[in-house]
Design a protein around this motif. Structure first.
Motif, PDB file in Angstrom:
ATOM      1  N   ALA A  39      74.739  68.741  19.193  1.00 43.08           N
ATOM      2  CA  ALA A  39      73.485  68.008  19.031  1.00 43.08           C
ATOM      3  C   ALA A  39      73.381  66.810  19.961  1.00 43.08           C
ATOM      4  N   ALA A  40      74.518  66.145  20.197  1.00 45.09           N
ATOM      5  CA  ALA A  40      74.485  64.924  21.004  1.00 45.09           C
ATOM      6  C   ALA A  40      74.773  65.176  22.479  1.00 45.09           C
ATOM      7  N   ALA A  41      75.017  66.435  22.828  1.00 48.97           N
ATOM      8  CA  ALA A  41      75.315  66.763  24.230  1.00 48.97           C
ATOM      9  C   ALA A  41      74.026  66.800  25.051  1.00 48.97           C
ATOM     10  N   ARG A  42      74.138  66.389  26.302  1.00 48.27           N
ATOM     11  CA  ARG A  42      72.971  66.518  27.174  1.00 48.27           C
ATOM     12  C   ARG A  42      72.701  67.994  27.426  1.00 48.27           C
ATOM     13  N   ALA A  43      71.419  68.346  27.407  1.00 46.07           N
ATOM     14  CA  ALA A  43      71.057  69.754  27.588  1.00 46.07           C
ATOM     15  C   ALA A  43      71.562  70.283  28.922  1.00 46.07           C
ATOM     16  N   GLY A  44      71.635  69.397  29.925  1.00 41.98           N
ATOM     17  CA  GLY A  44      72.105  69.808  31.247  1.00 41.98           C
ATOM     18  C   GLY A  44      73.545  70.278  31.247  1.00 41.98           C
ATOM     19  N   SER A  45      74.322  69.869  30.233  1.00 38.46           N
ATOM     20  CA  SER A  45      75.737  70.234  30.197  1.00 38.46           C
ATOM     21  C   SER A  45      75.976  71.559  29.473  1.00 38.46           C
ATOM     22  N   LEU A  46      74.941  72.147  28.927  1.00 38.43           N
ATOM     23  CA  LEU A  46      75.101  73.396  28.176  1.00 38.43           C
ATOM     24  C   LEU A  46      75.318  74.586  29.104  1.00 38.43           C
ATOM     25  N   SER A  47      75.911  75.643  28.562  1.00 44.73           N
ATOM     26  CA  SER A  47      76.035  76.897  29.314  1.00 44.73           C
ATOM     27  C   SER A  47      74.647  77.542  29.406  1.00 44.73           C
ATOM     28  N   HIS A  48      74.535  78.528  30.272  1.00 45.79           N
ATOM     29  CA  HIS A  48      73.246  79.226  30.420  1.00 45.79           C
ATOM     30  C   HIS A  48      72.767  79.773  29.072  1.00 45.79           C
ATOM     31  N   GLY A  49      73.684  80.416  28.345  1.00 49.02           N
ATOM     32  CA  GLY A  49      73.318  81.000  27.054  1.00 49.02           C
ATOM     33  C   GLY A  49      72.859  79.926  26.076  1.00 49.02           C
ATOM     34  N   GLU A  50      73.602  78.826  26.032  1.00 52.30           N
ATOM     35  CA  GLU A  50      73.243  77.738  25.108  1.00 52.30           C
ATOM     36  C   GLU A  50      71.870  77.147  25.447  1.00 52.30           C
ATOM     37  N   LYS A  51      71.571  77.063  26.747  1.00 52.11           N
ATOM     38  CA  LYS A  51      70.235  76.562  27.152  1.00 52.11           C
ATOM     39  C   LYS A  51      69.138  77.499  26.646  1.00 52.11           C
ATOM     40  N   GLN A  52      69.415  78.800  26.751  1.00 47.87           N
ATOM     41  CA  GLN A  52      68.426  79.773  26.264  1.00 47.87           C
ATOM     42  C   GLN A  52      68.203  79.607  24.763  1.00 47.87           C
ATOM     43  N   TRP A  53      69.298  79.419  24.023  1.00 43.67           N
ATOM     44  CA  TRP A  53      69.153  79.244  22.569  1.00 43.67           C
ATOM     45  C   TRP A  53      68.400  77.964  22.260  1.00 43.67           C
ATOM     46  N   LEU A  54      68.712  76.911  23.026  1.00 43.77           N
ATOM     47  CA  LEU A  54      68.000  75.642  22.806  1.00 43.77           C
ATOM     48  C   LEU A  54      66.506  75.854  23.021  1.00 43.77           C
ATOM     49  N   GLU A  55      66.173  76.583  24.061  1.00 44.03           N
ATOM     50  CA  GLU A  55      64.753  76.786  24.324  1.00 44.03           C
ATOM     51  C   GLU A  55      64.091  77.620  23.226  1.00 44.03           C
ATOM     52  N   ILE A  56      64.830  78.589  22.707  1.00 44.27           N
ATOM     53  CA  ILE A  56      64.293  79.354  21.570  1.00 44.27           C
ATOM     54  C   ILE A  56      64.111  78.409  20.373  1.00 44.27           C
ATOM     55  N   GLY A  57      65.091  77.527  20.177  1.00 44.02           N
ATOM     56  CA  GLY A  57      64.976  76.526  19.106  1.00 44.02           C
ATOM     57  C   GLY A  57      63.767  75.633  19.295  1.00 44.02           C
ATOM     58  N   MET A  58      63.523  75.244  20.549  1.00 41.96           N
ATOM     59  CA  MET A  58      62.361  74.393  20.855  1.00 41.96           C
ATOM     60  C   MET A  58      61.059  75.119  20.524  1.00 41.96           C
ATOM     61  N   LEU A  59      61.039  76.409  20.854  1.00 45.86           N
ATOM     62  CA  LEU A  59      59.862  77.220  20.504  1.00 45.86           C
ATOM     63  C   LEU A  59      59.668  77.259  18.988  1.00 45.86           C
ATOM     64  N   LEU A  60      60.792  77.424  18.277  1.00 48.03           N
ATOM     65  CA  LEU A  60      60.715  77.526  16.815  1.00 48.03           C
ATOM     66  C   LEU A  60      60.223  76.227  16.178  1.00 48.03           C
ATOM     67  N   MET A  61      60.476  75.095  16.838  1.00 51.40           N
ATOM     68  CA  MET A  61      59.998  73.822  16.296  1.00 51.40           C
ATOM     69  C   MET A  61      58.469  73.778  16.256  1.00 51.40           C
ATOM     70  N   GLN A  62      57.836  74.622  17.067  1.00 49.58           N
ATOM     71  CA  GLN A  62      56.369  74.715  17.073  1.00 49.58           C
ATOM     72  C   GLN A  62      55.864  75.620  15.955  1.00 49.58           C
ATOM     73  N   GLU A  63      56.812  76.221  15.228  1.00 46.25           N
ATOM     74  CA  GLU A  63      56.497  77.129  14.129  1.00 46.25           C
ATOM     75  C   GLU A  63      55.509  78.231  14.493  1.00 46.25           C
ATOM     76  N   PRO A  64      55.800  78.947  15.577  1.00 51.39           N
ATOM     77  CA  PRO A  64      54.890  80.044  15.938  1.00 51.39           C
ATOM     78  C   PRO A  64      55.021  81.192  14.941  1.00 51.39           C
ATOM     79  N   ASP A  65      53.956  81.942  14.738  1.00 52.52           N
ATOM     80  CA  ASP A  65      54.037  83.145  13.909  1.00 52.52           C
ATOM     81  C   ASP A  65      54.487  84.322  14.744  1.00 52.52           C
TER      82      ASP A  65
END
Ligand SMILES: Nc1ncnc2c1ncn2[C@@H]1O[C@H](COP(=O)(O)OP(=O)(O)OP(=O)(O)O)[C@@H](O)[C@H]1O
Ligand SMILES: [Mg+2]
Length: 257
Positions: free
Chosen positions: A146-172
């Motif tokens: 949670a406290a890590a800079r997004a830039g330090s994440l692996s490619h896969g972790e960045k993808q998951w973060l972005e999916i998480g960011m999408l989910l924060m918008q609560e899309p159907d």
């Protein structure tokens, strides 16, 4: 807006055509997805998969046909940002996270809200919002980062973060274009599990090239070819289909004379 009940179409595509200066990237395309499905879209390069997602999120406008979201929303009447507000979330292939911000801050900024950028950060979130954020953090498996800079994440972790960011918008409805591309085997596996977890509450349409991934995680697969639907069914049906083998795998099926 209420989410439709499972078992009902959340999206109906009827007679869709997309014309790029005379080239029909999509033509006579009919397609339906029920609420709560995890639907895979496959097909050879240039089949029109990305274009179909582009239409569904409002990025590309159809020249003919209709895409109806939740029974009454004609998507061609809305801009991309309006459709995002109406509940259609799109993730593009390359991750686009804020690299200098932490994982937590990226999620906080993505929260559905009508507030300024600065007030969107942690200190000003309500406990309900914090719970939601922590839930998503856990869902995408990044609670320890949670406290890590997004830039330090692996490619896969960045993808998951972005999916998480999408989910924060609560899309159907979530539209994902090759989410597992470039991932390691274990990251790919975790991505499949994440998609399944998401589909407990939301509908997902995912374009994927990795057949092993599709075999492992797909229930219903739609095969596109030359801008239209060639076949639809279980992965078993699709794998045993001669026509699919011919166009998708790029080879002719040997038949006894
Ligand atoms: N903006 C555009 N202008 C002109 N032609 C385009 C445009 N976008 C896509 N195309 C063409 O439309 C067809 C479908 O492209 P699309 O990107 O949807 O395919 P795809 O199934 O996603 O392929 P891939 O598996 O390679 O990602 C291709 O022939 C492509 O060259
Ligand atoms: Mg594509």
């Amino acid at each position: 807006m209420q989410s439709p009940l499972p078992g009902r179409d959340i999206l109906r595509v009827e007679g869709l055509e997309v014309d790029f200066d005379g080239f029909k990237a999509l033509r006579s395309l009919d397609f339906r997805v029920q609420a709560g499905e995890l639907r895979f879209l496959i097909g050879p390069n240039g089949a029109g998969k990305t274009t179909l997602l582009d239409v569904m999120c409002g990025k590309v406008k159809p020249s003919h046909g209709r895409v109806v979201f939740k029974d009454s929303i004609d998507i061609s009447k809305f801009q991309e940002h309006q459709l995002a507000e109406l509940g259609i979330g799109r993730k593009f292939q390359a991750p686009s996270v804020f690299t200098t911000l932490t994982v937590f801050e990226n999620l906080a900024l993505s929260m559905k809200q009508k507030r300024g950028l600065l007030s969107a950060l942690w200190a000003k979130t309500t406990s309900e919002q914090r719970d939601r954020l922590l839930h998503r953090l856990e869902m995408i498996g990044l609670q320890d980062k949670a406290a890590a800079r997004a830039g330090s994440l692996s490619h896969g972790e960045k993808q998951w973060l972005e999916i998480g960011m999408l989910l924060m918008q609560e899309p159907d409805l979530l539209l994902l274009d090759e989410p597992a591309a470039g991932m390691t085997d274990s990251e790919t596996e975790k991505t499949g599990e994440l998609l399944h977890a998401i589909s407990n509450n939301q509908t997902i349409i995912v374009v994927e090239h990795d057949m092993e991934f599709v075999r492992r995680f797909a229930k219903t697969v739609t095969v596109l070819h030359e801008g239209t639907v060639l076949r639809e069914g279980t992965m078993e049906d699709i794998q045993s289909d001669d026509k699919v083998a011919e166009v998708y795998l790029g080879r002719r099926v040997e038949r006894d004379a």
